[in-house]
Design a protein around this motif. Structure first.
Motif, PDB file in Angstrom:
ATOM      1  N   ILE A   6       0.860  -1.187   0.000  1.00 38.39           N
ATOM      2  CA  ILE A   6       0.000   0.000   0.000  1.00 38.39           C
ATOM      3  C   ILE A   6       0.892   1.231   0.000  1.00 38.39           C
ATOM      4  N   ARG A   7       0.711   2.057  -1.014  1.00 41.23           N
ATOM      5  CA  ARG A   7       1.471   3.305  -1.106  1.00 41.23           C
ATOM      6  C   ARG A   7       0.565   4.451  -0.674  1.00 41.23           C
ATOM      7  N   THR A   8       1.026   5.183   0.328  1.00 41.86           N
ATOM      8  CA  THR A   8       0.242   6.306   0.852  1.00 41.86           C
ATOM      9  C   THR A   8       0.887   7.651   0.564  1.00 41.86           C
ATOM     10  N   LEU A   9       2.178   7.659   0.235  1.00 38.43           N
ATOM     11  CA  LEU A   9       2.850   8.905  -0.118  1.00 38.43           C
ATOM     12  C   LEU A   9       2.594   9.174  -1.594  1.00 38.43           C
ATOM     13  N   GLY A  10       1.982  10.309  -1.869  1.00 36.10           N
ATOM     14  CA  GLY A  10       1.437  10.564  -3.194  1.00 36.10           C
ATOM     15  C   GLY A  10       0.004  10.071  -3.224  1.00 36.10           C
ATOM     16  N   GLU A  11      -0.469   9.648  -4.385  1.00 35.19           N
ATOM     17  CA  GLU A  11      -1.815   9.101  -4.467  1.00 35.19           C
ATOM     18  C   GLU A  11      -1.849   7.690  -3.889  1.00 35.19           C
ATOM     19  N   LEU A  12      -2.965   7.330  -3.268  1.00 37.01           N
ATOM     20  CA  LEU A  12      -3.131   6.000  -2.691  1.00 37.01           C
ATOM     21  C   LEU A  12      -3.148   4.942  -3.799  1.00 37.01           C
ATOM     22  N   THR A  13      -2.281   3.956  -3.675  1.00 34.11           N
ATOM     23  CA  THR A  13      -2.282   2.827  -4.603  1.00 34.11           C
ATOM     24  C   THR A  13      -2.110   1.543  -3.811  1.00 34.11           C
ATOM     25  N   VAL A  14      -2.675   0.451  -4.341  1.00 31.48           N
ATOM     26  CA  VAL A  14      -2.582  -0.867  -3.719  1.00 31.48           C
ATOM     27  C   VAL A  14      -2.167  -1.864  -4.783  1.00 31.48           C
ATOM     28  N   SER A  15      -1.218  -2.723  -4.466  1.00 24.66           N
ATOM     29  CA  SER A  15      -0.810  -3.758  -5.403  1.00 24.66           C
ATOM     30  C   SER A  15      -0.704  -5.090  -4.687  1.00 24.66           C
ATOM     31  N   GLN A  16      -1.073  -6.149  -5.391  1.00 25.66           N
ATOM     32  CA  GLN A  16      -0.938  -7.509  -4.877  1.00 25.66           C
ATOM     33  C   GLN A  16      -0.009  -8.280  -5.792  1.00 25.66           C
ATOM     34  N   ASP A  17       1.055  -8.834  -5.220  1.00 25.15           N
ATOM     35  CA  ASP A  17       2.054  -9.567  -5.990  1.00 25.15           C
ATOM     36  C   ASP A  17       2.564  -8.749  -7.170  1.00 25.15           C
ATOM     37  N   GLY A  18       2.728  -7.441  -6.941  1.00 25.73           N
ATOM     38  CA  GLY A  18       3.260  -6.562  -7.968  1.00 25.73           C
ATOM     39  C   GLY A  18       2.250  -6.067  -8.970  1.00 25.73           C
ATOM     40  N   VAL A  74      -7.919  -5.882  -0.849  1.00 27.91           N
ATOM     41  CA  VAL A  74      -6.859  -6.210   0.122  1.00 27.91           C
ATOM     42  C   VAL A  74      -6.816  -7.678   0.520  1.00 27.91           C
ATOM     43  N   ASN A  75      -7.920  -8.405   0.341  1.00 27.11           N
ATOM     44  CA  ASN A  75      -7.921  -9.827   0.686  1.00 27.11           C
ATOM     45  C   ASN A  75      -7.479 -10.658  -0.516  1.00 27.11           C
ATOM     46  N   ASP A  76      -6.959 -11.849  -0.230  1.00 30.37           N
ATOM     47  CA  ASP A  76      -6.717 -12.811  -1.297  1.00 30.37           C
ATOM     48  C   ASP A  76      -7.200 -14.171  -0.831  1.00 30.37           C
ATOM     49  N   ALA A  77      -7.025 -15.174  -1.664  1.00 24.80           N
ATOM     50  CA  ALA A  77      -7.574 -16.493  -1.354  1.00 24.80           C
ATOM     51  C   ALA A  77      -7.028 -17.049  -0.046  1.00 24.80           C
ATOM     52  N   ALA A  78      -5.797 -16.703   0.301  1.00 27.95           N
ATOM     53  CA  ALA A  78      -5.161 -17.278   1.484  1.00 27.95           C
ATOM     54  C   ALA A  78      -5.199 -16.375   2.711  1.00 27.95           C
ATOM     55  N   THR A  79      -5.448 -15.082   2.507  1.00 28.93           N
ATOM     56  CA  THR A  79      -5.304 -14.124   3.609  1.00 28.93           C
ATOM     57  C   THR A  79      -6.493 -13.178   3.680  1.00 28.93           C
ATOM     58  N   GLU A  80      -7.111 -13.124   4.842  1.00 34.68           N
ATOM     59  CA  GLU A  80      -8.187 -12.167   5.091  1.00 34.68           C
ATOM     60  C   GLU A  80      -7.604 -11.021   5.917  1.00 34.68           C
ATOM     61  N   ARG A  81      -7.451  -9.883   5.284  1.00 33.13           N
ATOM     62  CA  ARG A  81      -6.860  -8.737   5.971  1.00 33.13           C
ATOM     63  C   ARG A  81      -7.918  -7.763   6.491  1.00 33.13           C
TER      64      ARG A  81
END
Length: 525
Positions: A6-18, A74-81
């Motif tokens: 999760i990138r919070t500096l600048g605009e908010l962005t979220v990436s999973q496995d790149g 934010v969730n994936d098959a293996a992880t509930e965040r």
């Protein structure tokens, strides 16, 4: 590499496995994600509704919709965040990395070389959560402003370390010295460092011009000038921590009482354990912004493992509960202690928390090394009360049920003014709002009723722990005679009075520091 970034500096962005994840178009939903991710602590659903949505928007439905959109981000098959129950929502950062938290952790390392510090400076120059301001949502905007101030503080720390880095020559350190003073224009050490640096690189004329400018700046702000001496020694970092730093380090957990009620508790600091019994009213997170609690907790956490918890019915603990009584106040404290596995500790009780602490100390003498009581009373308002007093108190209970949750703080002012008679208008306004956000009208009335039945007078003589009783001389809520009687009834108890009229101490008043000093002396002794 973390699975979620999760990138919070600048605009908010979220990436999973790149892979960059598409974010919901709703600005409030993205702001909600940022808030949950950066706090990474349980948040009450009603608090989130109040923070992000207005009444006509059907806040509860809006929250449910937003959470449904964020789970796929934010969730994936293996992880509930993103974890939610009927009362709370939590972002659990499993295999997740948040850029600003990574930078803050990295900055704690000693001996960083110039290259990573430069990279940190570049990242921290970007605005936090760019484009996610919600000017009509006052609570969120206040939080965002405080987070941005924390980023600025980190930026100043990085610039300071670059400006004073031993591997940089004076001409290499000069731009960082300028940036440090620009970011913190009234920092005396930054001013001193830049003047020294300018003279080291033979820019004497610029140094003299800057010196005159700094003299006007500092004296115009009522600060001392000139700097004495202009030292070239490394800057000494302060050991004191900002409340937001302690909030970030605080770990919140939950334990379950015998009747199934979940109790939220938190630990922060290092050293001998000091447990604070719950009192009216607390919130493990909001306390750090409090003019009463924040300075006290900051000082105590500097020398102790400070353990706090929210009583059932308020704060982050369960609100929808069956019993509120003195007996469950005791068992809730026992539940927290057992969950932590503490064998021996100092115990601090404030207001009705003092009676809880007294009873616990009698039941568990092997665990309590020292007992500290402030603003204590041994008998509640129903005990030996006149018919007129009972009538007045019952009327207050009725008023509390009717007016506690209303926008008009007149009902809560009844309590605020007696807790802190010398508080400013701003401090009373804060306490009024704090009380409203900390519990419901029904629970507030139930707490007040339960306090009326407290009676530990027969237990005072059974206390075996060394005891310090502290009381404000002009406490208008619990008269000082109550503290004196408790000290006289507990074997070998010490008594200390404070020059204050507060049942709760404001961090800015001298009595607050006297309280800290008295506790330190007693615990050390």
């Amino acid at each position: 590499m973390p699975k979620l970034a999760i990138r919070t500096l600048g605009e908010l962005t979220v990436s999973q496995d790149g892979v960059t994840m598409p974010l919901p178009a709703s600005k409030k939903t993205r702001a909600l994600l940022a808030y949950l991710a950066l706090t990474a602590r349980p948040q009450r659903r009603d608090r989130l509704c109040e923070m992000f949505w207005d009444i006509p928007d059907d806040p509860r439905a809006a929250l449910r919709w937003s959470l449904s959109k964020l789970r796929s981000v934010v969730n994936d098959a293996a992880t509930e965040r993103l974890v939610a129950d009927r009362e709370r929502v939590t972002f659990a950062p499993h295999q997740a990395e948040i850029d600003i938290r990574r930078l803050a952790t990295g900055l704690e390392q000693e001996g960083l070389t110039v290259v990573p510090l430069r990279e940190m400076a570049d990242r921290l120059a970007e605005p936090l959560l760019e484009g996610l301001d919600l000017p009509n949502q006052e609570s969120f905007q206040r939080w965002l402003t405080a987070e941005r101030q924390e980023v600025q503080r980190l930026q100043v720390c990085v610039l300071q370390r670059l400006a004073t880095h031993s591997n940089l020559t004076p001409d290499q350190a000069l731009p960082w010295s300028k940036a440090w003073l620009e970011a913190d224009p009234f920092n005396r050490e930054a001013a001193s460092r830049l003047l020294v640096c300018l003279r080291q690189v033979a820019l004497s004329q610029e140094a003299e011009s800057l010196s005159r400018e700094l003299e006007r700046r500092f004296r115009g702000a009522g600060l001392e000038w000139p700097l004495e001496p202009l030292s070239e020694q490394p800057i000494v970092k302060s050991d004191s921590e900002h409340p937001r730093q302690l909030l970030a380090r605080q770990k919140i957990h939950f334990c379950t009482a015998k009747d199934g009620v979940r109790i939220a508790y938190a630990c922060v600091g290092e050293g001998p354990p000091l447990v604070k019994a719950a009192n009216w009213l607390t919130h493990l997170e909001l306390d750090w912004d409090a003019p009463i609690w924040s300075p006290l907790f900051r000082e105590l956490a500097s020398e102790h493992l400070l353990v706090r918890y929210d009583e059932r019915g308020n704060g982050l603990s369960d609100w929808d509960i069956g019993e509120i009584s003195f007996d469950v106040f005791i068992t809730d404290l026992e539940t927290v202690i057992d969950a932590l596995g503490l064998e021996r500790f100092a115990l601090l009780g404030i207001s009705q928390g003092a009676a809880v602490s007294i009873e616990y100390a009698v039941r568990h003498p092997e665990r309590v090394s020292q007992l500290i009581l402030f603003g204590a009373y041994a008998a509640g308002w129903r005990i030996d009360a006149s018919p007129q007093m009972l009538k007045e108190r019952e009327a207050i209970l009725t008023l509390t049920k009717a007016g506690w949750g209303q926008d008009n703080p007149a009902y809560r002012q009844i309590f605020s003014s007696t807790f802190m008679p010398s508080a400013t208008h701003e401090e009373l306004t804060w306490f009024n709002e704090f009380q409203r956000r900390t519990t419901s009208p029904e629970n507030a009335a139930r707490f007040l009723s339960a306090f009326g039945d407290i009676d530990v007078r027969h237990r005072l003589g059974l206390v075996r722990a060394p005891t310090l009783v502290i009381h404000s001389l002009r406490d208008g809520r619990i008269p000082i005679d109550s503290g004196r009687e408790i000290a006289a009834s507990i074997p070998n108890a010490e008594f200390t009075s404070l020059d204050s009229d507060g049942h709760l101490l404001l961090g800015r008043e001298p009595a607050a520091q006297e309280f800290i000093d008295a506790v330190r002396r007693f615990v050390a002794g």
